[in-house]
Design an enzyme around this catalytic site. Structure first.
Site, mmCIF file in Angstrom:
data_model
loop_
_atom_site.group_PDB
_atom_site.id
_atom_site.type_symbol
_atom_site.label_atom_id
_atom_site.label_comp_id
_atom_site.label_asym_id
_atom_site.label_seq_id
_atom_site.Cartn_x
_atom_site.Cartn_y
_atom_site.Cartn_z
ATOM 1 C CG HIS A 199 66.344 99.655 25.188
ATOM 2 N ND1 HIS A 199 66.460 98.948 26.357
ATOM 3 C CD2 HIS A 199 67.464 99.365 24.477
ATOM 4 C CE1 HIS A 199 67.585 98.258 26.361
ATOM 5 N NE2 HIS A 199 68.217 98.489 25.225
ATOM 6 C CD GLU A 200 68.051 100.518 20.778
ATOM 7 O OE1 GLU A 200 69.211 100.974 20.827
ATOM 8 O OE2 GLU A 200 67.766 99.344 21.069
ATOM 9 C CG HIS A 221 71.741 102.028 24.171
ATOM 10 N ND1 HIS A 221 72.712 101.559 25.024
ATOM 11 C CD2 HIS A 221 70.864 100.997 24.006
ATOM 12 C CE1 HIS A 221 72.443 100.303 25.367
ATOM 13 N NE2 HIS A 221 71.317 99.948 24.767
ATOM 14 C CD GLU A 246 71.108 96.823 27.878
ATOM 15 O OE1 GLU A 246 69.985 96.304 27.766
ATOM 16 O OE2 GLU A 246 71.743 97.294 26.910
#
Length: 401
Positions: A166-167, A170, A196
């Site tokens: 997830h990170e 980003h 997101e």
């Protein structure tokens, strides 16, 4: 006469105080102790919004801080279309047998080593960043210095792996921006929703896909030995298991947006004055029961679970679901443009997908408005339809619906 600086200082004082009060109230399970501080923060945000909005909706002025160009009315219509189908899908899934679960030993060193491998597999450039351990995963920085953190849990290696992916989503957005834009007004991500969308498509549509989890299953067994699951199909179901829970940040793909829609509707009502702060807990608990089918057991699992409102971040919550909507649109276009996607992911190769995202989204930074950027990349205006189709097909297959 007060100045803008005075108003800013007042807001900073109140949010700093409110954060401390919220943390203690959460620990004490005492909603009443937090409400006066929340009221003061809300009043300041309302005052700010009214000054900016003029004759427009004050909530839109707050939303614009995080998702330029979006309006509460537009999001309400989109989210209103999401809610009934998500609730129906959730109910149908929970009426089916539960997915298999992991078992075994998952030492931290192994989790962190495989987490690093995943970050590299998804295109994170460690020459321009680093990975560290923290209590809460996050991504920070831009351009030539973009860093991420992850976390470990002895009984839940997926927490580490998917927090990392997830990170990385980003981080790769920031690393992927055309370097000619760096140190200019367009040299960062255009909105929280678009940001997101990158983290969610990396984590969910790619990282939790049947093809990629087949590869991850092999790496898990190589790293940890017996994990209590004996075939890739059961592992895929395990990675995508759906179960009842209170906490937004721990929710699965099906239920996550229901948590966000609850917060969006409540904060919009707070800003408009349609919901009194004193009635917030009851409104939260009623809505939770309606959407999830069971009662909130304590405030830390309910209205006190998130830090956002104590810090005055009204308008932030809807960008989480908007990111999922954007991700659904992008994934539909990505699958059409990269016909080898599943074969690639089955080998642990995400380059076709991440390269597409870099070319169609990430390189532009803030050059285009959020809706324009997604429309250019996806070939259609943002809509909830692709996300719903993806979720219903994926989880219908896993749970035999």
């Amino acid at each position: 006469m007060t100045t803008a600086y005075d108003d800013l200082m007042a807001f900073q004082r109140e949010t700093s105080r409110a954060h401390r009060i919220w943390a203690q109230a959460r620990a004490d399970e005492d909603v009443a102790a937090f409400l006066p501080a929340l009221s003061r923060v809300l009043d300041l945000r309302r005052e700010e919004a009214a000054c900016i909005a003029g004759n427009a909706d004050p909530y839109d002025a707050l939303l614009d801080d995080y998702e330029p160009g979006a309006t509460g009315a537009q999001l309400s219509a989109m989210f209103g279309a999401l809610r009934p189908r998500l609730a129906a899908l959730r109910a149908a899934i929970l009426d089916r047998p539960a997915a298999p679960k992991l078992s075994g030993d998952f030492p931290e060193a192994g989790q962190l080593a495989l987490s690093r491998e995943l970050a590299l597999a998804f295109g994170y450039d460690l020459s321009l960043g680093r990975i560290d351990k923290a209590v809460h995963p996050f991504s920070s920085g831009s351009g030539l210095d973009v860093r991420i953190t992850t976390r470990t849990a002895a009984d839940d290696p997926f927490n580490c792996f998917y927090s990392t992916v997830h990170e990385v989503g980003h981080a790769c957005y920031e690393q992927g921006i055309d370097r000619t834009h760096l140190l200019t007004p367009v040299g960062g991500g255009v909105s929280m929703g678009v940001h997101e969308s990158q983290s969610r498509i990396y984590e969910n549509q790619l990282g939790r896909s049947e093809a990629f989890t087949g590869w991850l299953y092999g790496r898990m067994r190589d790293t940890f030995g017996d994990i209590g699951i004996t075939n890739p199909a059961d592992f895929y179901a395990c990675v995508n298991s759906v179960g009842s829970g209170f906490i937004r940040t721990e929710a699965d793909e099906v239920q996550y947006n229901l948590h966000v829609l609850l917060r969006f509707d409540l904060e919009r009502a707070l800003v408009s004055g349609d919901l009194a702060v004193t009635d917030l807990e009851a409104a939260w608990n009623d809505r939770f029961m309606a959407d999830f089918g069971f009662a909130v057991d304590k405030p830390s699992n309910g209205v006190l679970q998130d830090v956002h409102w104590s810090e005055g971040l009204f308008g932030y919550f809807p960008t989480y679901t908007l990111g999922n909507v954007y991700a659904g649109c992008l994934y539909q276009a990505l699958r059409a443009d990269v016909p080898t996607l599943d074969d690639d992911l089955a080998r642990g190769d995400t380059s076709g997908a991440t390269g597409w995202l870099r070319s169609n989204v990430q390189q532009f930074g803030s050059l285009f408005a959020p809706v324009d950027l997604i429309t250019r990349a996806a070939g259609q205006a943002p809509s909830e339809a692709p996300l719903l189709a993806y979720l219903e097909q994926k989880f219908g297959g896993i749970y035999g619906l």
